[in-house]
Design an enzyme around this catalytic site. Structure first.
Site: not given
Length: 488
Positions: A126, A156, A230-231, A289-290
């Protein structure tokens, strides 16, 4: 080894504040002194005791934390004018001049962490979303243009590359599964754009799967102060290694005034490692995984003979998929992956997502009261059948719908259920018969006039018939809906 008590107490007539005691307790643990020994004190008694600090740790880690600035052009609606008045529109219609959209430059600020001396940087997706230029400011104040290698909205995370003309300071990734609640951590970033800042806290919780950030929620929660800016910054363990990438905060307010209230979340370093591996190819290919599963609740736990609600119960297995071939069955309860407990379905998704196609993963499963172990090979999701994206233009209620065949790979890319099959609606032309019918993106077309629709070709065939009444069946959010439509 006993941990020293952090209860306020008096020593030689000197009273110590509780907050200061917490810091000294932490510093004694870091310094290696054995609590309980005669040398241990809750009050500093020498210059050496007072000098105990996190400074050496910060000195090593902080140069690897960078500021990330982005620029982008944002389109804005034109200002209101007299031509917007309904009177003018009614009488002059198309003669009214179209006001051009205004454009303005928008800036974004975040943080990032250098994880390789060659200039590989991890930050939040983001932070760099829709960025036209990305500038990285190093700790020594050099500014360098960055190249975006990979942006993964589902976790993210984003991976950048800079060329500094030589090796850069970096932070090594640590196994985030080695963290425990109560461990000390440091958050390093650029909150509110004031400059690089370090805050200290503890790990408040692990494996937060209900935060609602990203598709693979499994966050480290900390009370280290994390604020806007801080992201993408570093969450550092007391060994100086990266345990997470700071991503979000819980705030009682929104917008520019939002700030930390002691609840911050970080993406674990094990997920970061998986995305970094994918950056080599420029695309994240997650293992498939299915199988479909759901979290075990209290009632289920009692029926399975479990002492508490834990694990994920398998509700569907994709025929021919990796889980099916390895012997996973409907009704099995997955208790652990790679000997790491699976608390719920979110934790199961996270454990699978940290692997790459080709890995052999160990599953601890409860079946009919017996525990067994299954080794399931992780595979890339199947790309069959081909999507065959098509705009329906026949004279039918589906006119104006963009549809496609569902494969596990296509479904995952589009954000749909990877276990779904058949024909899915991708988009609707504005004002089209399909939109007026009430179709939505994600609807699966099951049948038309009593004929099953298994592919786009099937839908094209059944909609070429010139009839007046249409019987339609679709599946939406797991429920099947029917409608009878009369051609006007």
């Amino acid at each position: 080894m006993r941990i020293p008590s952090c209860t306020p107490r008096s020593h030689s007539g000197f009273s110590v504040r509780p907050a200061l005691l917490v810091i000294f307790c932490a510093l004694f643990v870091i310094s290696g002194l054995a609590p309980g020994d005669a040398q241990t004190r809750l009050v500093p008694e020498s210059r050496g005791d007072i000098s105990l600090s996190f400074a050496p740790l910060v000195r090593e880690a902080a140069p690897a934390v960078v500021n990330v600035y982005t620029r982008m052009t944002v389109k804005q609606a034109p200002r209101a004018s007299m031509f917007d008045d309904p009177f003018f529109k009614r009488f002059f219609g198309d003669l009214i001049p179209q006001m051009p959209q205004r454009r303005r430059e928008a800036n974004s600020l975040g943080s990032g962490v250098i994880i390789d001396p060659s200039g590989l940087i991890v930050t939040n997706a983001h932070v760099v979303k829709e960025a036209e230029t990305i500038t990285v400011v190093l700790a020594d104040r050099r500014e360098l243009e960055a190249t975006l290698l990979l942006e993964d909205a589902k976790t993210d995370l984003a991976i950048l590359r800079i060329d500094a003309g030589g090796p850069l300071p970096f932070v090594e990734l640590r196994d985030s599964d080695s963290l425990e609640v109560g461990d000390l951590v440091l958050a390093i970033g650029n909150p509110f754009g004031v400059g690089q800042t370090v805050t200290m806290g503890i790990v408040s919780a692990l494996a937060r799967t209900n935060v609602g950030i990203g598709d693979y929620s499994f966050f480290i929660q900390t009370d280290a102060s994390i604020n806007p800016g801080n992201s993408g910054g570093a969450l550092i363990g007391i060994d100086g290694k990266l345990v997470g990438v700071n991503t979000a905060i819980f705030s009682s307010t929104r917008g520019p005034s939002a700030g930390s209230v002691g609840i911050g979340f970080a993406v674990p370093s094990n997920m970061v490692r998986a995305v970094v591996r994918a950056a080599e190819s420029g695309k994240v290919v997650r293992p498939w995984l299915g199988a479909r599963a759901q979290s075990v609740d209290s009632d289920m736990a009692a029926s399975f003979g479990l002492s508490r609600p834990v694990g994920a119960v398998v509700t569907e297995v994709f025929a021919g998929g990796p889980a099916d071939q390895a012997g996973l069955q409907v009704g099995d309860v997955v208790l652990a992956v790679d000997e790491k407990e699976v608390g719920d379905f979110g934790a199961l998704r996270y454990r699978i997502a940290t692997h790459s196609p080709g890995d052999l993963v160990s599953f601890d499963v409860l079946r009919d009261g017996d525990k067994l172990q299954l080794d399931i090979p992780m595979e890339a999701p199947s790309t069959r059948p081909e999507p065959n994206v098509t705009d329906i233009r026949t004279r039918s209620p589906f006119n104006g719908a963009r549809v496609a065949n569902l494969s596990p790979s296509f479904a995952m890319d589009q954000g749909f259920d990877d276990m779904s099959r058949g024909v899915v609606v991708l988009a609707l032309a504005r004002g089209s018969p399909a939109e007026r019918l009430g179709l939505r993106r994600g609807d699966q077309i099951v049948a038309v006039n009593g004929r099953a629709v298994g592919s786009v070709a099937d839908l094209q065939t059944v909609t070429k018939v010139d009839i007046k009444t249409w019987d339609i069946a679709i599946r939406r959010n797991g429920k099947q809906l029917t409608a009878k439509v009369r051609d006007q």
